[in-house]
Design a protein around this motif. Sequence first.
Motif, mmCIF file in Angstrom:
data_model
loop_
_atom_site.group_PDB
_atom_site.id
_atom_site.type_symbol
_atom_site.label_atom_id
_atom_site.label_comp_id
_atom_site.label_asym_id
_atom_site.label_seq_id
_atom_site.Cartn_x
_atom_site.Cartn_y
_atom_site.Cartn_z
ATOM 1 N N HIS A 144 3.271 3.400 10.404
ATOM 2 C CA HIS A 144 1.983 2.970 9.855
ATOM 3 C C HIS A 144 1.318 1.944 10.770
ATOM 4 N N GLU A 147 -0.205 3.729 13.745
ATOM 5 C CA GLU A 147 -1.437 4.437 13.377
ATOM 6 C C GLU A 147 -2.597 3.454 13.242
ATOM 7 N N LYS A 180 -7.441 14.395 9.000
ATOM 8 C CA LYS A 180 -6.019 14.052 8.833
ATOM 9 C C LYS A 180 -5.800 12.556 8.976
ATOM 10 N N ARG A 181 -6.534 11.949 9.904
ATOM 11 C CA ARG A 181 -6.357 10.512 10.128
ATOM 12 C C ARG A 181 -6.824 9.691 8.924
ATOM 13 N N ASP A 183 -6.731 10.695 5.853
ATOM 14 C CA ASP A 183 -5.674 10.844 4.846
ATOM 15 C C ASP A 183 -4.532 9.873 5.123
ATOM 16 N N ARG A 184 -4.164 9.740 6.392
ATOM 17 C CA ARG A 184 -3.091 8.797 6.740
ATOM 18 C C ARG A 184 -3.534 7.356 6.488
ATOM 19 N N GLU A 187 -3.078 6.597 2.920
ATOM 20 C CA GLU A 187 -1.651 6.380 2.648
ATOM 21 C C GLU A 187 -1.217 4.997 3.116
ATOM 22 N N ILE A 188 -1.707 4.583 4.286
ATOM 23 C CA ILE A 188 -1.346 3.263 4.815
ATOM 24 C C ILE A 188 -1.871 2.150 3.912
#
Length: 197
Positions: A144, A147, A180-181, A183-184, A187-188
């Motif tokens: 995380h 990213e 996609k980024r 979405d990540r 999540e982070i």
Amino acid sequence: VAQGSPRPSVVIPESLGSDIIYLQPAPRRWKDLHARPWYRHPAVLGAQVVPALVLLGVFLLARRRDELARDQAKARRQQAPRSARSALIRAEQLLQKGTAHRFLEAVWLVLVTYFANRFNLAPGQVTRDEVCLRLHRSGLAPAHLEELRSVFDICENERFASTWSSEQALSDQAREEWTKRLDRMSEILRACERLKL
């Protein structure tokens, strides 16, 4: 009057109805002697609790508002997820129909609004190194952190050394990658909410 003659009897008028119950007319409605009175109905009893609950709710809301007014850092921490969600929605909208420049500004706004509120920082204090250092100390997963560093770098490069024109659109491949980024990133940010800072 001759002696020995009987005295005249005194007639006492009889009061009628004192010893005889007269027939009563039929009642309009028969009353069930075992029926529960209206004021003991559960709905009536429950309604008496409502004002107390309303007063309790008003008291708790007022106390919470006063507590947040005294503790600005706590108020900002609680505001962080909501502000990040609205900024993410805006970024997702611009990803589909906005220019690359405006989209990356929206992504930068996600980072600034969330971490400024989460760490009680001024917007100018939100930098990659400051945020990642605090999150590393709090135990955020290395993937995380990596990213986040990447997203910070992309946004800062766009802000300070942009190679795109202000009207350039994102390519289909870039849209797919950023979908996609984002979405990540969601999540982070959820993982950050679970950290004790």
